[in-house]
Design a protein around this motif. Structure first.
Motif, PDB file in Angstrom:
ATOM      1  N   SER A 157       0.812  -1.225   0.000  1.00  0.00           N
ATOM      2  CA  SER A 157       0.000   0.000   0.000  1.00  0.00           C
ATOM      3  C   SER A 157       0.838   1.263   0.000  1.00  0.00           C
ATOM      4  O   SER A 157       0.301   2.370  -0.060  1.00  0.00           O
ATOM      5  CB  SER A 157      -0.938   0.002   1.208  1.00  0.00           C
ATOM      6  OG  SER A 157      -0.222  -0.141   2.417  1.00  0.00           O
ATOM      7  N   ALA A 158       2.164   1.128   0.086  1.00  0.00           N
ATOM      8  CA  ALA A 158       3.072   2.272   0.007  1.00  0.00           C
ATOM      9  C   ALA A 158       4.215   1.912  -0.932  1.00  0.00           C
ATOM     10  O   ALA A 158       4.491   0.732  -1.173  1.00  0.00           O
ATOM     11  CB  ALA A 158       3.615   2.627   1.384  1.00  0.00           C
ATOM     12  N   ASP A 159       4.858   2.928  -1.459  1.00  0.00           N
ATOM     13  CA  ASP A 159       6.025   2.682  -2.309  1.00  0.00           C
ATOM     14  C   ASP A 159       7.289   2.508  -1.476  1.00  0.00           C
ATOM     15  O   ASP A 159       8.129   1.651  -1.765  1.00  0.00           O
ATOM     16  CB  ASP A 159       6.205   3.845  -3.296  1.00  0.00           C
ATOM     17  CG  ASP A 159       5.043   3.948  -4.258  1.00  0.00           C
ATOM     18  OD1 ASP A 159       4.956   3.110  -5.165  1.00  0.00           O
ATOM     19  OD2 ASP A 159       4.196   4.855  -4.068  1.00  0.00           O
ATOM     20  N   VAL A 160       7.423   3.323  -0.432  1.00  0.00           N
ATOM     21  CA  VAL A 160       8.625   3.316   0.403  1.00  0.00           C
ATOM     22  C   VAL A 160       8.213   3.383   1.868  1.00  0.00           C
ATOM     23  O   VAL A 160       7.310   4.141   2.236  1.00  0.00           O
ATOM     24  CB  VAL A 160       9.544   4.517   0.075  1.00  0.00           C
ATOM     25  CG1 VAL A 160      10.767   4.526   0.983  1.00  0.00           C
ATOM     26  CG2 VAL A 160       9.963   4.495  -1.392  1.00  0.00           C
ATOM     27  N   VAL A 161       8.878   2.587   2.701  1.00  0.00           N
ATOM     28  CA  VAL A 161       8.741   2.698   4.154  1.00  0.00           C
ATOM     29  C   VAL A 161      10.103   3.077   4.716  1.00  0.00           C
ATOM     30  O   VAL A 161      11.126   2.467   4.378  1.00  0.00           O
ATOM     31  CB  VAL A 161       8.251   1.384   4.786  1.00  0.00           C
ATOM     32  CG1 VAL A 161       8.213   1.515   6.313  1.00  0.00           C
ATOM     33  CG2 VAL A 161       6.868   1.012   4.260  1.00  0.00           C
ATOM     34  N   ARG A 204      10.753  -0.175  -1.759  1.00  0.00           N
ATOM     35  CA  ARG A 204      11.993   0.021  -1.020  1.00  0.00           C
ATOM     36  C   ARG A 204      11.734   0.233   0.466  1.00  0.00           C
ATOM     37  O   ARG A 204      10.762   0.867   0.862  1.00  0.00           O
ATOM     38  CB  ARG A 204      12.741   1.220  -1.598  1.00  0.00           C
ATOM     39  CG  ARG A 204      14.079   1.524  -0.984  1.00  0.00           C
ATOM     40  CD  ARG A 204      14.862   2.545  -1.788  1.00  0.00           C
ATOM     41  NE  ARG A 204      15.491   1.951  -2.969  1.00  0.00           N
ATOM     42  CZ  ARG A 204      16.575   2.438  -3.559  1.00  0.00           C
ATOM     43  NH1 ARG A 204      17.147   3.517  -3.099  1.00  0.00           N
ATOM     44  NH2 ARG A 204      17.082   1.842  -4.621  1.00  0.00           N
ATOM     45  N   LEU A 205      12.633  -0.338   1.282  1.00  0.00           N
ATOM     46  CA  LEU A 205      12.670  -0.128   2.728  1.00  0.00           C
ATOM     47  C   LEU A 205      13.984   0.570   3.041  1.00  0.00           C
ATOM     48  O   LEU A 205      15.058   0.119   2.625  1.00  0.00           O
ATOM     49  CB  LEU A 205      12.588  -1.470   3.457  1.00  0.00           C
ATOM     50  CG  LEU A 205      12.927  -1.490   4.949  1.00  0.00           C
ATOM     51  CD1 LEU A 205      11.939  -0.651   5.740  1.00  0.00           C
ATOM     52  CD2 LEU A 205      12.939  -2.925   5.463  1.00  0.00           C
ATOM     53  N   VAL A 206      13.914   1.686   3.778  1.00  0.00           N
ATOM     54  CA  VAL A 206      15.100   2.497   4.069  1.00  0.00           C
ATOM     55  C   VAL A 206      15.207   2.700   5.580  1.00  0.00           C
ATOM     56  O   VAL A 206      14.216   3.006   6.248  1.00  0.00           O
ATOM     57  CB  VAL A 206      15.025   3.864   3.357  1.00  0.00           C
ATOM     58  CG1 VAL A 206      16.243   4.718   3.709  1.00  0.00           C
ATOM     59  CG2 VAL A 206      14.908   3.678   1.846  1.00  0.00           C
ATOM     60  N   VAL A 207      16.428   2.528   6.105  1.00  0.00           N
ATOM     61  CA  VAL A 207      16.693   2.748   7.528  1.00  0.00           C
ATOM     62  C   VAL A 207      17.865   3.710   7.672  1.00  0.00           C
ATOM     63  O   VAL A 207      18.933   3.478   7.093  1.00  0.00           O
ATOM     64  CB  VAL A 207      17.023   1.430   8.253  1.00  0.00           C
ATOM     65  CG1 VAL A 207      17.360   1.707   9.729  1.00  0.00           C
ATOM     66  CG2 VAL A 207      15.861   0.451   8.147  1.00  0.00           C
ATOM     67  N   GLN A 208      17.668   4.795   8.412  1.00  0.00           N
ATOM     68  CA  GLN A 208      18.787   5.683   8.741  1.00  0.00           C
ATOM     69  C   GLN A 208      19.446   5.183  10.020  1.00  0.00           C
ATOM     70  O   GLN A 208      18.772   4.757  10.965  1.00  0.00           O
ATOM     71  CB  GLN A 208      18.331   7.136   8.926  1.00  0.00           C
ATOM     72  CG  GLN A 208      19.507   8.073   9.163  1.00  0.00           C
ATOM     73  CD  GLN A 208      19.124   9.536   9.227  1.00  0.00           C
ATOM     74  OE1 GLN A 208      19.898  10.374   9.707  1.00  0.00           O
ATOM     75  NE2 GLN A 208      17.939   9.889   8.763  1.00  0.00           N
ATOM     76  N   ASP A 209      20.771   5.258  10.050  1.00  0.00           N
ATOM     77  CA  ASP A 209      21.528   4.703  11.168  1.00  0.00           C
ATOM     78  C   ASP A 209      22.666   5.646  11.536  1.00  0.00           C
ATOM     79  O   ASP A 209      23.222   6.333  10.676  1.00  0.00           O
ATOM     80  CB  ASP A 209      22.091   3.330  10.752  1.00  0.00           C
ATOM     81  CG  ASP A 209      22.896   2.672  11.851  1.00  0.00           C
ATOM     82  OD1 ASP A 209      22.554   2.870  13.035  1.00  0.00           O
ATOM     83  OD2 ASP A 209      23.863   1.963  11.530  1.00  0.00           O
ATOM     84  N   ARG A 210      22.989   5.700  12.812  1.00  0.00           N
ATOM     85  CA  ARG A 210      24.161   6.446  13.278  1.00  0.00           C
ATOM     86  C   ARG A 210      25.406   5.638  12.943  1.00  0.00           C
ATOM     87  O   ARG A 210      25.506   4.459  13.292  1.00  0.00           O
ATOM     88  CB  ARG A 210      24.061   6.676  14.795  1.00  0.00           C
ATOM     89  CG  ARG A 210      25.236   7.470  15.373  1.00  0.00           C
ATOM     90  CD  ARG A 210      25.037   8.934  15.117  1.00  0.00           C
ATOM     91  NE  ARG A 210      26.133   9.721  15.671  1.00  0.00           N
ATOM     92  CZ  ARG A 210      26.152  10.182  16.922  1.00  0.00           C
ATOM     93  NH1 ARG A 210      25.155   9.911  17.746  1.00  0.00           N
ATOM     94  NH2 ARG A 210      27.162  10.905  17.338  1.00  0.00           N
ATOM     95  N   VAL A 240      12.555  -4.218  -2.183  1.00  0.00           N
ATOM     96  CA  VAL A 240      11.547  -5.228  -1.855  1.00  0.00           C
ATOM     97  C   VAL A 240      10.607  -5.536  -3.007  1.00  0.00           C
ATOM     98  O   VAL A 240       9.703  -6.340  -2.867  1.00  0.00           O
ATOM     99  CB  VAL A 240      10.730  -4.793  -0.620  1.00  0.00           C
ATOM    100  CG1 VAL A 240      11.623  -4.673   0.586  1.00  0.00           C
ATOM    101  CG2 VAL A 240      10.001  -3.476  -0.872  1.00  0.00           C
ATOM    102  N   GLY A 241      10.796  -4.895  -4.153  1.00  0.00           N
ATOM    103  CA  GLY A 241       9.935  -5.161  -5.307  1.00  0.00           C
ATOM    104  C   GLY A 241      10.551  -4.584  -6.542  1.00  0.00           C
ATOM    105  O   GLY A 241      11.548  -3.834  -6.493  1.00  0.00           O
ATOM    106  N   SER A 242       9.968  -4.890  -7.649  1.00  0.00           N
ATOM    107  CA  SER A 242      10.512  -4.428  -8.929  1.00  0.00           C
ATOM    108  C   SER A 242      10.221  -2.956  -9.169  1.00  0.00           C
ATOM    109  O   SER A 242      10.914  -2.275  -9.931  1.00  0.00           O
ATOM    110  CB  SER A 242       9.931  -5.258 -10.076  1.00  0.00           C
ATOM    111  OG  SER A 242       8.524  -5.101 -10.140  1.00  0.00           O
TER     112      SER A 242
END
Length: 243
Positions: A157-161, A204-210, A240-242
């Motif tokens: 239901s979303a393009d990016v989390v 796409r799944l994106v995580v910001q990290d220190r 996570v997808g094409s």
């Protein structure tokens, strides 16, 4: 609002220091027709929604600069983005600008106190700058634990989390951020939350990290070559997808 949040209510008939002392309060949510702010009785600047660095970042994007978060998320016009760790909503505002008029951003905030401030600010605060005000109109702030809210969303239901967990160590921050730090949820990201995020995200799944925290390694998320090696933060990306 006090009833909904399970808080005591006191009319503003004295200074905040006196009110806090009288009630034994460690924090005060100040509510008026025009504003919502959280105040700590220790001299810390109050936390209210003000756009923060997001306003400057958007101005720079309009001038042609590239924002690393937008690159990490590979945003496209019309994208729907879930910012699962909203905080002050600065990143959510930048994302809302980047997705354009047909896109949208849903920001999730676990703290009901922070949500009371940011959701009101997103609805009511306007800067008189067309691009920033339009981005605010494309934002929604929901309250609840991100795992619970993600689990309630339809698949793809979303393009990016996007996740930006609160750093445990202090970083340079704008006024009011110490209030956010005091009320934020420091629970580490879990494998279950990532599974739900991957289910919800189409692309796409994106995580910001220190940098140096080891969180991306713990979560098994590869670092994307977005930031320089000397930058204090980094981004992990899972396709996570094409798309």
């Amino acid at each position: 609002m006090a009833g909904a949040l399970g808080l005591g209510f006191e009319p503003r008939n004295a200074g905040l220091d006196e009110l806090a002392s009288r009630c034994g309060a460690s924090a005060v949510l100040v509510v008026s027709q025009r504003d919502r702010a959280i105040w700590l009785p220790d001299g810390t600047p109050a936390f209210r929604f003000h756009g923060g660095m997001a306003v400057l970042r958007i101005r720079r994007m309009i001038a042609g600069e590239i924002d690393p978060l937008v690159v990490a998320c590979d945003l496209r016009p019309g994208d729907r983005v879930v910012d699962a760790t909203a905080g002050a909503c600065a990143d959510a505002l930048v994302l809302a600008h980047a997705v354009g008029p047909e896109g949208s951003v849903l920001a999730l905030e676990s703290s009901p106190f922070l949500h009371a401030v940011t959701s009101f600010g997103v609805r009511t605060r306007r800067f008189g700058e067309e691009a920033i005000d339009a981005a605010l109109d494309r934002m929604e702030v929901a309250q609840g634990p991100h795992l619970e809210l993600l689990a309630s969303m339809p698949t793809a239901s979303a393009d990016v989390v996007y996740f930006d967990p609160m750093f445990k160590s202090a970083t340079k921050a704008p006024p009011g951020f110490e209030v956010l730090r005091a009320l934020a949820d420091y629970t580490p990201l879990t494998a279950e939350a990532l599974r739900e995020a991957r289910r919800v995200a189409r692309r796409r799944l994106v995580v910001q990290d220190r940098r140096g925290s080891g969180e991306l390694e713990r979560l098994g998320i590869p670092e994307a070559p977005v930031m320089g090696r000397t930058a204090p933060v980094r981004f992990g990306v899972l396709e996570v997808g094409s798309g």
